[in-house]
Design a protein around this motif. Structure first.
Motif, PDB file in Angstrom:
ATOM      1  N   ASP A  41       0.799  -1.328  -0.011  1.00 41.91           N
ATOM      2  CA  ASP A  41      -0.089   0.247   0.145  1.00 41.91           C
ATOM      3  C   ASP A  41       0.599   1.542  -0.170  1.00 41.91           C
ATOM      4  N   TYR A  45       1.183   3.898  -3.497  1.00 40.97           N
ATOM      5  CA  TYR A  45       0.819   5.553  -2.309  1.00 40.97           C
ATOM      6  C   TYR A  45       1.899   6.164  -3.084  1.00 40.97           C
ATOM      7  N   ARG A  53       1.569  14.325  -8.596  1.00 40.13           N
ATOM      8  CA  ARG A  53       2.051  15.580  -7.818  1.00 40.13           C
ATOM      9  C   ARG A  53       0.402  15.734  -6.998  1.00 40.13           C
ATOM     10  N   GLN A  54      -0.032  14.717  -5.951  1.00 38.86           N
ATOM     11  CA  GLN A  54      -1.738  15.126  -5.314  1.00 38.86           C
ATOM     12  C   GLN A  54      -0.962  13.687  -4.588  1.00 38.86           C
ATOM     13  N   TYR A  55      -1.710  13.654  -3.185  1.00 38.54           N
ATOM     14  CA  TYR A  55      -2.337  13.447  -2.190  1.00 38.54           C
ATOM     15  C   TYR A  55      -3.260  12.551  -2.690  1.00 38.54           C
ATOM     16  N   THR A  58      -5.645   5.044  -1.887  1.00 33.79           N
ATOM     17  CA  THR A  58      -6.177   3.301  -2.500  1.00 33.79           C
ATOM     18  C   THR A  58      -7.973   3.631  -2.243  1.00 33.79           C
ATOM     19  N   LEU A  59      -8.380   2.434  -3.678  1.00 38.99           N
ATOM     20  CA  LEU A  59      -9.803   2.242  -3.694  1.00 38.99           C
ATOM     21  C   LEU A  59     -10.050   1.493  -3.894  1.00 38.99           C
ATOM     22  N   THR A  88      -9.284  11.306 -12.728  1.00 40.23           N
ATOM     23  CA  THR A  88      -8.386  10.556 -11.745  1.00 40.23           C
ATOM     24  C   THR A  88      -8.342   9.740 -10.990  1.00 40.23           C
ATOM     25  N   SER A  89      -8.063   8.674 -11.497  1.00 38.34           N
ATOM     26  CA  SER A  89      -7.645   7.565 -11.158  1.00 38.34           C
ATOM     27  C   SER A  89      -5.941   6.422 -11.826  1.00 38.34           C
ATOM     28  N   VAL A 117      -6.834   6.840  -6.434  1.00 39.65           N
ATOM     29  CA  VAL A 117      -7.844   8.359  -7.043  1.00 39.65           C
ATOM     30  C   VAL A 117      -6.688   9.491  -6.305  1.00 39.65           C
ATOM     31  N   LEU A 119      -6.732  13.339  -5.076  1.00 40.05           N
ATOM     32  CA  LEU A 119      -7.544  14.090  -3.624  1.00 40.05           C
ATOM     33  C   LEU A 119      -6.984  15.344  -4.217  1.00 40.05           C
ATOM     34  N   PRO A 125     -11.973  14.003  -6.147  1.00 41.37           N
ATOM     35  CA  PRO A 125     -10.328  13.448  -7.314  1.00 41.37           C
ATOM     36  C   PRO A 125     -10.788  14.789  -7.651  1.00 41.37           C
ATOM     37  N   ARG A 149     -10.235  -3.358 -15.312  1.00 49.40           N
ATOM     38  CA  ARG A 149     -10.625  -3.150 -15.226  1.00 49.40           C
ATOM     39  C   ARG A 149     -12.605  -3.255 -15.706  1.00 49.40           C
ATOM     40  N   GLU A 156     -18.884  -6.468 -10.268  1.00 51.61           N
ATOM     41  CA  GLU A 156     -19.373  -5.431  -9.346  1.00 51.61           C
ATOM     42  C   GLU A 156     -20.950  -5.719  -9.973  1.00 51.61           C
TER      43      GLU A 156
HETATM   44  C1  LIG Z   1       2.153  14.851  -2.787  1.00 53.26           C
HETATM   45  C2  LIG Z   1       0.870  14.898  -1.734  1.00 53.26           C
HETATM   46  C3  LIG Z   1       1.993  15.308  -0.887  1.00 53.26           C
HETATM   47  C4  LIG Z   1       1.147  14.526   0.770  1.00 53.26           C
HETATM   48  C5  LIG Z   1       1.133  14.005   2.054  1.00 53.26           C
HETATM   49  C6  LIG Z   1       1.087  13.420   3.056  1.00 53.26           C
HETATM   50  C7  LIG Z   1       1.282  12.428   3.304  1.00 53.26           C
HETATM   51  C8  LIG Z   1       1.005  11.245   3.913  1.00 53.26           C
HETATM   52  C9  LIG Z   1       1.042   9.782   3.957  1.00 53.26           C
HETATM   53  C10 LIG Z   1       0.162   8.872   4.172  1.00 53.26           C
HETATM   54  C11 LIG Z   1       0.756   7.672   2.826  1.00 53.26           C
HETATM   55  C12 LIG Z   1      -0.386   6.530   3.278  1.00 53.26           C
HETATM   56  C13 LIG Z   1      -1.526   6.698   2.302  1.00 53.26           C
HETATM   57  C14 LIG Z   1      -2.417   6.101   2.524  1.00 53.26           C
HETATM   58  C15 LIG Z   1      -3.742   6.939   2.557  1.00 53.26           C
HETATM   59  C16 LIG Z   1      -5.148   5.855   2.563  1.00 53.26           C
HETATM   60  O1  LIG Z   1      -4.498   5.376   3.513  1.00 53.26           O
HETATM   61  S1  LIG Z   1      -5.928   5.511   1.523  1.00 53.26           S
HETATM   62  C17 LIG Z   1      -7.313   4.597   2.537  1.00 53.26           C
HETATM   63  C18 LIG Z   1      -8.253   3.624   2.297  1.00 53.26           C
HETATM   64  N1  LIG Z   1      -8.600   4.531   1.386  1.00 53.26           N
HETATM   65  C19 LIG Z   1      -9.420   5.414   1.656  1.00 53.26           C
HETATM   66  O2  LIG Z   1     -10.178   5.364   2.981  1.00 53.26           O
HETATM   67  C20 LIG Z   1     -10.546   6.185   0.490  1.00 53.26           C
HETATM   68  C21 LIG Z   1     -12.141   5.761   0.609  1.00 53.26           C
HETATM   69  N2  LIG Z   1     -12.884   6.262  -0.696  1.00 53.26           N
HETATM   70  C22 LIG Z   1     -13.174   7.164  -1.489  1.00 53.26           C
HETATM   71  O3  LIG Z   1     -12.441   8.189  -0.808  1.00 53.26           O
HETATM   72  C23 LIG Z   1     -13.387   7.328  -2.048  1.00 53.26           C
HETATM   73  O4  LIG Z   1     -14.657   6.198  -2.795  1.00 53.26           O
HETATM   74  C24 LIG Z   1     -13.406   7.807  -3.793  1.00 53.26           C
HETATM   75  C25 LIG Z   1     -11.684   7.037  -3.597  1.00 53.26           C
HETATM   76  C26 LIG Z   1     -12.671   8.892  -3.297  1.00 53.26           C
HETATM   77  C27 LIG Z   1     -14.239   7.864  -5.092  1.00 53.26           C
HETATM   78  O5  LIG Z   1     -15.068   8.186  -4.609  1.00 53.26           O
HETATM   79  P1  LIG Z   1     -16.087   8.898  -5.709  1.00 53.26           P
HETATM   80  O6  LIG Z   1     -16.795   9.474  -5.217  1.00 53.26           O
HETATM   81  O7  LIG Z   1     -16.619   7.405  -6.176  1.00 53.26           O
HETATM   82  O8  LIG Z   1     -14.950   9.775  -7.128  1.00 53.26           O
HETATM   83  P2  LIG Z   1     -15.550  10.045  -8.386  1.00 53.26           P
HETATM   84  O9  LIG Z   1     -15.425  10.814  -8.994  1.00 53.26           O
HETATM   85  O10 LIG Z   1     -16.980   8.623  -8.934  1.00 53.26           O
HETATM   86  O11 LIG Z   1     -14.438   8.387  -8.623  1.00 53.26           O
HETATM   87  C28 LIG Z   1     -13.220   8.881  -8.837  1.00 53.26           C
HETATM   88  C29 LIG Z   1     -12.455   7.872  -9.693  1.00 53.26           C
HETATM   89  O12 LIG Z   1     -12.753   6.310  -8.623  1.00 53.26           O
HETATM   90  C30 LIG Z   1     -13.308   5.243 -10.089  1.00 53.26           C
HETATM   91  N3  LIG Z   1     -14.288   4.586  -9.444  1.00 53.26           N
HETATM   92  C31 LIG Z   1     -14.522   4.761  -7.757  1.00 53.26           C
HETATM   93  N4  LIG Z   1     -15.418   3.874  -8.257  1.00 53.26           N
HETATM   94  C32 LIG Z   1     -14.823   2.417  -7.813  1.00 53.26           C
HETATM   95  C33 LIG Z   1     -15.536   1.033  -8.344  1.00 53.26           C
HETATM   96  N5  LIG Z   1     -16.142   0.924  -7.760  1.00 53.26           N
HETATM   97  N6  LIG Z   1     -14.621   0.429  -8.622  1.00 53.26           N
HETATM   98  C34 LIG Z   1     -13.680   0.729 -10.187  1.00 53.26           C
HETATM   99  N7  LIG Z   1     -13.640   2.238 -10.151  1.00 53.26           N
HETATM  100  C35 LIG Z   1     -14.155   3.230  -8.945  1.00 53.26           C
HETATM  101  C36 LIG Z   1     -14.107   6.123 -10.834  1.00 53.26           C
HETATM  102  O13 LIG Z   1     -13.627   5.515 -12.224  1.00 53.26           O
HETATM  103  C37 LIG Z   1     -12.598   7.596 -11.210  1.00 53.26           C
HETATM  104  O14 LIG Z   1     -11.680   6.989 -11.859  1.00 53.26           O
HETATM  105  P3  LIG Z   1     -11.511   7.841 -12.870  1.00 53.26           P
HETATM  106  O15 LIG Z   1     -12.649   7.631 -14.382  1.00 53.26           O
HETATM  107  O16 LIG Z   1     -11.452   9.854 -12.819  1.00 53.26           O
HETATM  108  O17 LIG Z   1      -9.960   7.601 -13.201  1.00 53.26           O
END
Ligand SMILES: CCCCCCCCCCCCCCCC(=O)SCCNC(=O)CCNC(=O)[C@H](O)C(C)(C)COP(=O)(O)OP(=O)(O)OC[C@H]1O[C@@H](n2cnc3c(N)ncnc32)[C@H](O)[C@@H]1OP(=O)(O)O
Length: 165
Positions: A41, A45, A53-55, A58-59, A88-89, A117, A119, A125, A149, A156
Motif C-alpha cells: 500500500d 501510494y 503530484r497529489q495526495y 487507495t480505492l 482521476t484514478s 485516486v 484528491l 477527486p 477494469r 460489481e
Molecule cells: C504530493 C502529496 C503530498 C501528501 C503528503 C501527505 C503524506 C501522507 C502519507 C500517507 C501515506 C499513506 C496514504 C495511504 C492513503 C490511505 O490510507 S487511503 C485509505 C483507504 N482508502 C480510502 O479511505 C478511500 C475511501 N474512498 C473514497 O474516499 C472514495 O471512494 C474516492 C476514492 C474518493 C472515490 O470517490 P467517488 O465518489 O467514487 O469519486 P468518483 O469521482 O466517482 O470516482 C473517482 C475515480 O474512482 C473510480 N471509481 C470509483 N468507484 C469505483 C469502483 N467501484 N470501481 C472502479 N473504479 C471506481 C472512478 O471511475 C474514477 O476514476 P476516473 O474515471 O476518474 O479515472
C-alpha cells in the motif's frame, strides 16, 4: 539545506528494496502477509502520488496472491509502475521479488494491482496528468489494466444484481 538533483528517473515508476528483519515474522517464522500488504500500500501510494503530484488514496486492491513465503533475512524488492490512467484514478502494478543474499537466488513472490485516486485539498477527486503508453511493455500493461477494469465492473454489476431483493 541545498536541493539535490536526483538522477533522471521516470515519474511513473519506482523501486524500493527492504530487508526483512525478524520483527516482521509470523508464528511460522516467515514474513507476515499483513506486513507485505502494508508495504504494498505504501509503495502504491508513493508511486501514484509521485506521478500525480497529489495526495492519493487507495480505492481498491486487485487479487493479492502470496505465491511463496518470504523469509526473514531476505531482501524484498517492490517494482512499481503506473499501468493505466483514467481521469482521476491510476492503476499501479507492483511486482515483488525476494533475494536470498547468501545464495543470490531471486524469486518472484507476488504481483498485484492497486487502484489509487488523486484528491485535492478538499479531498475531492482531481484529474491527474494523462499517460501515453509508448513502449510495447507499457502498451501491454495499459491493455491488461483496461481488461481488469472491465472485468471488475462486470463483477460489481453482477454482484449488485444478485444482491438486489
Ligand atoms: C504530493 C502529496 C503530498 C501528501 C503528503 C501527505 C503524506 C501522507 C502519507 C500517507 C501515506 C499513506 C496514504 C495511504 C492513503 C490511505 O490510507 S487511503 C485509505 C483507504 N482508502 C480510502 O479511505 C478511500 C475511501 N474512498 C473514497 O474516499 C472514495 O471512494 C474516492 C476514492 C474518493 C472515490 O470517490 P467517488 O465518489 O467514487 O469519486 P468518483 O469521482 O466517482 O470516482 C473517482 C475515480 O474512482 C473510480 N471509481 C470509483 N468507484 C469505483 C469502483 N467501484 N470501481 C472502479 N473504479 C471506481 C472512478 O471511475 C474514477 O476514476 P476516473 O474515471 O476518474 O479515472
Amino acid at each position: 539545506m541545498p536541493e539535490v538533483s536526483q538522477p533522471e528517473a521516470p515519474r511513473h515508476a519506482l523501486s524500493m528494496t527492504v530487508l526483512m528483519t525478524p520483527q516482521y515474522a509470523n508464528f511460522s517464522g516467515n514474513v507476515h502477509g499483513g506486513h507485505i500488504l502494508k508495504m504494498l500500500d505504501e509503495v502504491a501510494y508513493a508511486c501514484a502520488s509521485k506521478y500525480a503530484r497529489q495526495y492519493v488514496v487507495t480505492l481498491s486492491v486487485d487479487r493479492v496472491v502470496f505465491r511463496e513465503p518470504i523469509h526473514v533475512g531476505e531482501l524484498v524488492t517492490f517494482d512499481a509502475g503506473i499501468n493505466y490512467v483514467g481521469r482521476t484514478s491510476m492503476e499501479v502494478g507492483i511486482r515483488v521479488t525476494t533475494e536470498n543474499v547468501a545464495t543470490q537466488s531471486i524469486r518472484h513472490t507476488n504481483t498485484c494491482y492497486f487502484t489509487m485516486v488523486a484528491l485535492d485539498a478538499d479531498r475531492r477527486p482531481i484529474a491527474v496528468p494523462p499517460f501515453e503508453p509508448v513502449s510495447e511493455v507499457e502498451k501491454r500493461r495499459w491493455n491488461d489494466a483496461l481488461r481488469r477494469r472491465r472485468i471488475t465492473q462486470d463483477v460489481e454489476q453482477a454482484l449488485d444484481q444478485s444482491t438486489t431483493p
